[in-house]
Design an enzyme around this catalytic site. Structure first.
Site, PDB file in Angstrom:
ATOM      1  N   GLU A  79       0.710  -1.436   0.029  1.00  0.00           N
ATOM      2  CA  GLU A  79       0.046   0.012  -0.006  1.00  0.00           C
ATOM      3  C   GLU A  79       0.853   1.251   0.118  1.00  0.00           C
ATOM      4  O   GLU A  79       0.379   2.190  -0.472  1.00  0.00           O
ATOM      5  CB  GLU A  79      -0.865   0.069   1.290  1.00  0.00           C
ATOM      6  CG  GLU A  79      -2.078  -1.020   1.022  1.00  0.00           C
ATOM      7  CD  GLU A  79      -3.230  -0.345   0.244  1.00  0.00           C
ATOM      8  OE1 GLU A  79      -2.914   0.634  -0.375  1.00  0.00           O
ATOM      9  OE2 GLU A  79      -4.135  -1.213   0.320  1.00  0.00           O
ATOM     10  N   SER A 342     -27.234 -29.094  50.826  1.00  0.00           N
ATOM     11  CA  SER A 342     -26.383 -29.413  52.019  1.00  0.00           C
ATOM     12  C   SER A 342     -25.095 -28.820  51.981  1.00  0.00           C
ATOM     13  O   SER A 342     -24.317 -29.023  52.701  1.00  0.00           O
ATOM     14  CB  SER A 342     -26.401 -30.853  52.178  1.00  0.00           C
ATOM     15  OG  SER A 342     -27.509 -31.282  52.454  1.00  0.00           O
TER      16      SER A 342
END
Length: 783
Positions: A79, A342
């Protein structure tokens, strides 16, 4: 006039310069990209676990912290090859593009630098016009003055389009190659470098040859620039293009949902999870969930914590499903409060030891009881008369635990739970009552897991490395390790509690737990809520705590849903995936003291019992004297009890005797063949003073307890029923409340009364003069 125009020029020019300078310096908004981002969940090594799509439907990950070298090199070569030299505008490229465009009489080259492309992306890709190009040019200069080259690269890589709804390098790497950008090859990096130039090329079956050609052209450029070796180039050219986009990882969706709900806006959550273990537990949860679904149970959750660092290693919030819109599969059940079953019993056991109320061998009554209409039952409906606190915990016996909570008090234990981090127990002690210990409390798998991990951490501390804080669980790496809660349990108490949990068995399933054979030791506890709506299994070793919840998110119970049968197999399968124990908890002798207790009942000797030495927490100050041993006198034959009033002292022999109250003794001797009831009185000694209370006991109310008077449907106060048990049912009993005679009973020994609010004393006397008293307090419900 000329003079005025000249002065006006010198006035306007500075103003124009100021305006241009102001525009230049403020041409960039404070935030370049005001967009929404995806939420990301990363494991401890930065691996992607789960992700949420951004609010606008784009896969746009939060901005990268750095751009991988391979991608950065490929991108610059493709680019903007003079990116590192120019200041935002490449004038050579601009001149070349201008010449090419004039020659062709159309736009064939744009000469946009990466800096200009960042500006263009930040402005939403507006139409390409000459004026827009000018804006991009000037703002690119400003961009370069504000940000470094690396920052500009990061912004481009984070916001460039990569086809479809994929935005940014990181999202593209996961969608097309299913891995982090840092792990991309040269061929993969080159393909992603050329893709933003024409994102439509990525679609499978469309323009694939053009995408391949552009990628290979870039690879050839990298080779000719001596960036790639011949071998690297050949291998890169041979790599195929990716096929259809991959699904993003979906390993911990419930945790991501929970964190995202607390932290709106796209964020990158760096967790302490282990991706490998998380994947294994997802597989285990899926397999177990399919089996449970056949039984009408749709949901489960698994939590794994490191006991030394309190880091969460795995977090399966619910059964993995392709679609999570039905049957509660989208709910994070690790954070959802449910009935505790429990699972709080070990914490009561530990709390009572810390307070000096019991040692593990202390006997606790296990007979039918009634607390103002609350009648707890053991799981298998069997009663043992009296059991040690250790056995009551290991067998998860409900009645002994209720009796223990009655002695400790609901309010103090509730305060202890809150101190230990149980955030959901917010109701009053009166609302909870004694059912608090049997599942009447609300808790989450998170709170339970953290509490048990703290218990294990406390048990492994040595004298030189004591910690004073009860710590919080850590999911995020940035989360601090310590909390501000002061630890309320000692190392000795924690060790004794875990030692009692080594061989847990559920009532009704004696021996079932042995099927979960494992070479490692695990201190563990199960729990099942009322109506079989929740099944729990919590286990801990010195290294890890594992918590499992199984049930239906909508609260519907299922027959057969229990902690032992439904949750425990998942618990032990989870432990099998963890590294083996390095060692077991070392006994903290430095924080223990030795006391002599009666061998039969685990209370301090009164001088008339055989004793043994047991260890207790140094800070507990255990001081409860045995109520079950007494000295008796027998005649010469040893068959009959006598006193000096009916037998010469020279003919008597003295014995020490272990005596339980009649209601306890009846059940106790069924399980203890060596238990010997008191010998009967010799016929001529019936009138003697035999009143030590061993032949008579009050079942309800028990000594030093609080009871409630309920209100009937019409609003009036109801009655409570006192109950006593003599050695022989036909014995005549005389009842007194606060020195007021209530009446007599024979055969059925119950008295229905309506005492006033406050403290009272109940006295029961049998026809032989044996006397027992109970002090209690009456509380009146407001509803």
């Amino acid at each position: 006039m000329g003079w005025g125009e000249g002065h006006l020029k010198w006035i306007l020019l500075p103003l124009l310069a100021i305006a241009v300078s102001w525009w230049y310096f403020y041409s960039l908004p404070p935030t370049l990209f005001a967009t929404t981002h995806s939420h990301l969940l990363l494991d401890r090594d930065g691996k992607l676990l789960s992700a949420h799509i951004a609010a606008d439907g784009q896969w746009r990950f939060p901005e990268l912290e750095s751009v991988p070298d391979k991608f950065a090199t490929a991108l610059v070569q493709f680019e903007d090859k003079r990116f590192w030299q120019h200041s935002g505008v490449d004038f050579l490229a601009l001149a070349r593009a201008t010449y090419d465009n004039l020659r062709e009489q159309r736009v064939v080259s744009g000469a946009s630098t990466l800096s200009m492309q960042v500006i263009r992306l930040s402005r939403g890709n507006p139409s390409r016009t000459l004026s827009e190009k000018g804006v991009e040019l000037f703002r690119a200069w400003r961009l370069e003055s504000r940000y470094s080259k690396d920052d500009i690269l990061k912004r481009y890589a984070s916001h460039a389009p990569f086809g479809g709804n994929v935005v940014g390098l990181e999202a593209a790497a996961w969608r097309y190659f299913a891995r982090n950008p840092e792990q991309l090859s040269w061929a993969e990096s080159a393909m992603l470098a050329v893709l933003p130039n024409n994102p439509a090329l990525i679609h499978p079956g469309r323009n694939r040859e053009r995408l391949l050609a552009k990628r290979n052209h870039l690879l050839n450029k990298l080779f000719t620039q001596n960036i790639l070796s011949k071998l690297e180039y050949d291998l890169a050219i041979a790599e195929p293009l990716p096929e259809a986009p991959h699904r993003l990882p979906h390993l911990a969706p419930h945790l991501l949902d929970t964190l995202a709900a607390k932290n709106p806006g796209g964020q990158r959550f760096r967790t302490t999870l282990d991706a490998g273990l998380q994947q294994q537990l997802n597989t285990l949860a899926q397999r177990s969930g399919e089996q449970l679904a056949l039984e009408g149970v749709q949901n489960l959750a698994i939590l794994v914590l490191d006991n030394r660092t309190f880091e969460v290693k795995a977090y399966v919030g619910n059964r993995p499903m392709e679609t999570q819109r039905e049957q509660g599969h989208a709910i994070d059940m690790i954070q959802r409060p449910r009935s505790s079953g429990s699972t709080l019993k070990p914490l009561l056991f530990a709390d009572m030891m810390e307070q000096g109320l019991i040692v593990p061998d202390s006997l606790v009554a296990d007979v039918p009881v009634n607390y103002s209409g609350f009648t707890p039952q053991n799981y298998n409906r069997h009663y043992h008369g009296a059991v040690s606190a250790r056995e009551a915990l290991a067998r998860s016996l409900n009645i002994p635990m209720v009796n223990m909570l009655s002695v400790r008090g609901v309010e103090p234990f509730l305060m202890q739970l809150r101190q230990l981090g149980f955030s959901h127990v917010q109701r009053s002690a009166r609302d909870y009552g004694l059912s608090l210990i049997l599942g009447g409390a609300e808790t989450s798998l998170w709170d339970l897991g953290v509490a048990y991990a703290n218990l294990a951490n406390r048990a492994m501390q040595d004298q030189q490395h004591q910690q004073t804080f009860w710590q919080q669980g850590r999911i995020l790496q940035s989360q601090p390790a310590n909390s501000s809660r002061i630890a309320t349990l000692s190392t000795a108490t924690a060790w004794l509690t875990l030692d009692s949990l080594l061989e847990v068995a559920r009532p009704g399933d004696d021996g079932y737990w042995e099927k979960f054979s494992s070479s490692r030791k695990v201190a563990w506890k199960t729990g099942t809520s009322y109506g079989q709506r929740d099944a729990w299994a919590i286990g801990t070793t010195p290294d890890y705590t594992v918590g499992v919840w199984v049930g239906n998110a909508n609260g519907v119970g299922r027959a057969g849903l229990t902690g032992t049968q439904s949750a425990a197999p998942i618990l032990f399968n989870t432990f099998s995936l963890l590294p083996p124990n390095r060692s077991w908890f070392q006994r903290p002798d430095w924080q223990m003291s030795q006391v002599e207790v009666c061998r039969d009942d685990g209370y301090l000797s009164n001088g008339v019992c055989d004793t043994k030495t047991v260890s207790v927490p140094l800070s507990s100050h255990f001081a409860r004297i045995t109520p079950y041993h007494q000295r008796i006198h027998l005649d010469a034959s040893g068959q009959w009890r006598v006193t000096s009033e009916c037998e010469a002292v020279a003919n008597m022999q003295t014995r020490n005797w272990f005596v339980l109250p009649p209601d306890q003794a009846d059940y106790y001797q069924q399980f203890h063949a060596d238990y010997q009831p008191l010998p009967p009185w010799r016929e001529d000694c019936h009138g003697s003073d035999s009143g030590q209370g061993e032949t008579l006991s009050v079942v309800y109310p028990q000594d030093n307890t609080q009871i409630y008077l309920p209100r009937e449907l019409d609003g009036k106060l109801g009655e409570t029923v006192f109950r006593a048990v003599p050695a022989h049912p036909e014995t005549l009993l005389y009842w007194h409340l606060d020195n007021q005679f209530l009446g007599t009973t024979q055969t059925f020994h119950q008295q229905a009364v309506q005492p006033t609010a406050g403290k009272h004393r109940l006295v029961v006397v049998d026809e032989a003069g044996n006397r027992v008293q109970t002090d209690f307090e009456v509380l009146i419900t407001t509803q």
